[in-house]
Design a protein around this motif. Structure first.
Motif, mmCIF file in Angstrom:
data_model
loop_
_atom_site.group_PDB
_atom_site.id
_atom_site.type_symbol
_atom_site.label_atom_id
_atom_site.label_comp_id
_atom_site.label_asym_id
_atom_site.label_seq_id
_atom_site.Cartn_x
_atom_site.Cartn_y
_atom_site.Cartn_z
ATOM 1 N N ARG A 44 0.802 -1.222 0.000
ATOM 2 C CA ARG A 44 0.000 0.000 0.000
ATOM 3 C C ARG A 44 0.836 1.274 0.000
ATOM 4 N NH1 ARG A 44 -2.095 0.402 4.530
ATOM 5 N NH2 ARG A 44 -1.349 -1.460 5.599
ATOM 6 N N LYS A 45 2.066 1.218 0.517
ATOM 7 C CA LYS A 45 2.909 2.408 0.529
ATOM 8 C C LYS A 45 3.551 2.682 -0.825
ATOM 9 C CE LYS A 45 3.897 2.452 5.494
ATOM 10 N NZ LYS A 45 4.942 2.486 6.542
ATOM 11 N N MET A 46 3.268 1.826 -1.792
ATOM 12 C CA MET A 46 3.758 2.020 -3.150
ATOM 13 C C MET A 46 2.609 2.390 -4.075
ATOM 14 S SD MET A 46 6.306 -1.282 -3.099
ATOM 15 C CE MET A 46 7.450 -0.784 -4.383
ATOM 16 N N THR A 47 1.456 2.722 -3.483
ATOM 17 C CA THR A 47 0.253 3.040 -4.254
ATOM 18 C C THR A 47 -0.508 4.179 -3.575
ATOM 19 O OG1 THR A 47 -1.328 1.673 -3.038
ATOM 20 C CG2 THR A 47 0.050 0.545 -4.639
ATOM 21 N N PHE A 48 -1.614 4.559 -4.217
ATOM 22 C CA PHE A 48 -2.569 5.497 -3.617
ATOM 23 C C PHE A 48 -3.749 4.749 -2.986
ATOM 24 C CE2 PHE A 48 -0.928 8.594 -6.939
ATOM 25 C CZ PHE A 48 -0.390 9.491 -6.031
ATOM 26 N N SER A 49 -3.656 3.444 -2.819
ATOM 27 C CA SER A 49 -4.822 2.657 -2.437
ATOM 28 C C SER A 49 -5.387 3.019 -1.070
ATOM 29 C CB SER A 49 -4.505 1.156 -2.487
ATOM 30 O OG SER A 49 -3.511 0.816 -1.547
ATOM 31 N N ASP A 50 -4.564 3.528 -0.160
ATOM 32 C CA ASP A 50 -5.095 3.892 1.158
ATOM 33 C C ASP A 50 -6.083 5.053 1.073
ATOM 34 O OD1 ASP A 50 -3.926 1.906 2.579
ATOM 35 O OD2 ASP A 50 -2.366 3.131 3.505
ATOM 36 N N ALA A 51 -6.048 5.811 -0.019
ATOM 37 C CA ALA A 51 -7.037 6.884 -0.184
ATOM 38 C C ALA A 51 -8.442 6.305 -0.265
ATOM 39 C CB ALA A 51 -6.730 7.688 -1.446
ATOM 40 N N TRP A 52 -8.563 5.097 -0.771
ATOM 41 C CA TRP A 52 -9.881 4.460 -0.875
ATOM 42 C C TRP A 52 -10.467 4.223 0.517
ATOM 43 C CZ3 TRP A 52 -13.538 0.836 -0.128
ATOM 44 C CH2 TRP A 52 -14.492 0.632 -1.133
ATOM 45 N N PHE A 53 -9.602 3.862 1.482
ATOM 46 C CA PHE A 53 -10.055 3.544 2.835
ATOM 47 C C PHE A 53 -10.027 4.757 3.762
ATOM 48 C CE2 PHE A 53 -8.050 -0.297 1.076
ATOM 49 C CZ PHE A 53 -9.102 -1.192 1.165
ATOM 50 N N ASP A 54 -8.956 5.541 3.677
ATOM 51 C CA ASP A 54 -8.731 6.618 4.643
ATOM 52 C C ASP A 54 -9.141 7.995 4.130
ATOM 53 O OD1 ASP A 54 -7.632 4.635 6.226
ATOM 54 O OD2 ASP A 54 -5.578 5.055 5.562
ATOM 55 N N GLY A 55 -9.437 8.092 2.860
ATOM 56 C CA GLY A 55 -9.822 9.371 2.278
ATOM 57 C C GLY A 55 -8.680 10.113 1.626
ATOM 58 N N SER A 56 -7.442 9.788 2.001
ATOM 59 C CA SER A 56 -6.289 10.488 1.444
ATOM 60 C C SER A 56 -5.056 9.597 1.518
ATOM 61 C CB SER A 56 -6.031 11.793 2.204
ATOM 62 O OG SER A 56 -4.866 12.440 1.726
ATOM 63 N N SER A 57 -4.155 9.765 0.553
ATOM 64 C CA SER A 57 -2.906 9.021 0.527
ATOM 65 C C SER A 57 -1.882 9.822 -0.255
ATOM 66 C CB SER A 57 -3.108 7.645 -0.125
ATOM 67 O OG SER A 57 -1.897 6.917 -0.182
ATOM 68 N N VAL A 58 -0.614 9.697 0.119
ATOM 69 C CA VAL A 58 0.463 10.434 -0.547
ATOM 70 C C VAL A 58 1.489 9.452 -1.085
ATOM 71 C CG1 VAL A 58 2.337 12.104 -0.254
ATOM 72 C CG2 VAL A 58 0.141 12.476 0.894
ATOM 73 N N LEU A 59 1.882 9.637 -2.338
ATOM 74 C CA LEU A 59 2.923 8.843 -2.975
ATOM 75 C C LEU A 59 3.985 9.783 -3.512
ATOM 76 C CD1 LEU A 59 3.969 6.088 -4.030
ATOM 77 C CD2 LEU A 59 2.640 6.512 -6.110
ATOM 78 N N GLU A 60 5.142 9.753 -2.902
ATOM 79 C CA GLU A 60 6.281 10.588 -3.314
ATOM 80 C C GLU A 60 5.870 12.037 -3.532
ATOM 81 O OE1 GLU A 60 8.762 9.041 -6.371
ATOM 82 O OE2 GLU A 60 9.047 7.110 -5.376
ATOM 83 N N GLY A 61 5.195 12.593 -2.547
ATOM 84 C CA GLY A 61 4.893 14.016 -2.559
ATOM 85 C C GLY A 61 3.622 14.425 -3.269
ATOM 86 N N VAL A 62 2.929 13.492 -3.894
ATOM 87 C CA VAL A 62 1.665 13.790 -4.580
ATOM 88 C C VAL A 62 0.526 13.136 -3.801
ATOM 89 C CG1 VAL A 62 0.311 13.443 -6.676
ATOM 90 C CG2 VAL A 62 2.720 14.068 -6.837
#
Length: 279
Positions: A44-62
């Motif tokens: 999950r830390k190599m994707t934006f997938s946590d945004a689906w569960f938590d509402g927000s996710s960051v991948l390398e500054g984006v």
């Protein structure tokens, strides 16, 4: 497409899809991602997938944000402060916005054949069964020795996926129930050590190594569901984009740019006898 900056819808939210979304976002394209069902991604830390569960996710500054409401979707597109993650049925998404490019970056096998051709002015496929001119307009290779290579109609299917070096079978759920995480991504585990539990039943590491990925805490799982990805090497990458996905993302960006500007294929016939271009 009227210029080099296009409205792009990316199908999927896994490692490859997330890398593509980030690359296109930073190239000033208007980007959104579509993921209707809970993503199964472990890394999950190599994707934006946590945004689906938590509402927000960051991948390398984006940042990517889940956008269930039209207002949230429009805020993302207009402000370009984040990438909207859309969860409504795909047909609704296609009807509500004039997408110029659709990128099929859903890498998991589908039960039924699926093609994106004719969903937008330009469609790009990365899934193993994508064929340029049939299921999509262009294919960008996601596997093989040349990830990011572009295939046009008539050039055949891309290379099939092969296991990555050091890749192993994921640790699977011993029973059905609610998963509780004990060890997080990046932690080191010993063989037989519990990295989580399902309704009190320990989920054990099949081998010693570093946890590259683990399923989201609190998710309901069925017996046999992949729970964790444990790399043998304790130096294995657990966050950010892999070199392969960077190449794939650049290939997609290049394909969009070339389509907008008009393809000018190289030809040896263009060279004159002196080794220069005619003119």
């Amino acid at each position: 497409m009227s210029d080099r900056h296009s409205c792009v819808l990316i199908l999927g939210i896994g490692e490859t899809a997330s890398a593509i979304a980030r690359e296109l976002f930073l190239a000033d394209h208007i980007v959104a991602m579509h993921q209707a069902a809970p993503p199964p991604d472990l890394r999950r830390k190599m994707t934006f997938s946590d945004a689906w569960f938590d509402g927000s996710s960051v991948l390398e500054g984006v940042e990517a944000r889940r956008a269930d409401l039209v207002a949230e979707f429009m805020l993302g597109l207009r402000s370009r402060m984040f990438i909207p993650v859309l969860t409504h049925p795909l047909q609704q998404i296609l009807e509500r916005w004039p997408w110029e490019v659709v990128v099929d970056a859903e890498m998991a096998p589908r039960r039924e054949p699926f093609g994106v051709r004719n969903l937008a002015g330009l469609t790009i496929g990365l899934s193993p069964d994508s064929i340029a001119g049939e299921s999509c307009d262009l294919v960008v290779d996601a596997f093989g020795k040349d990830p990011g290579a572009i295939r046009r109609p008539g050039e055949g299917a891309g290379p099939a996926p092969v296991p990555e070096p050091g890749e192993s079978e994921p640790a699977r759920a011993p029973v059905s129930g609610i998963f509780s995480m004990i060890k997080d991504i990046g932690n080191i585990v010993e063989a037989g050590e519990a990295f989580g539990a399902i309704d009190g039943v320990p989920a054990l590491a099949p081998q010693a190594g570093r946890i590259r990925g683990v399923i989201k805490h609190g998710r309901a799982v069925a017996a046999g569901t992949p729970l964790a990805d444990i790399a043998v090497s304790t130096a294995a990458q657990v966050a950010g984009m892999t070199p392969r996905n960077r190449l794939i993302a650049r290939g997609v960006a290049f394909a969009i740019e070339m389509q907008a500007e008009g393809w000018t294929p190289f030809s040896w016939d263009a060279l004159n006898e002196d080794g220069g271009y005619p003119g």
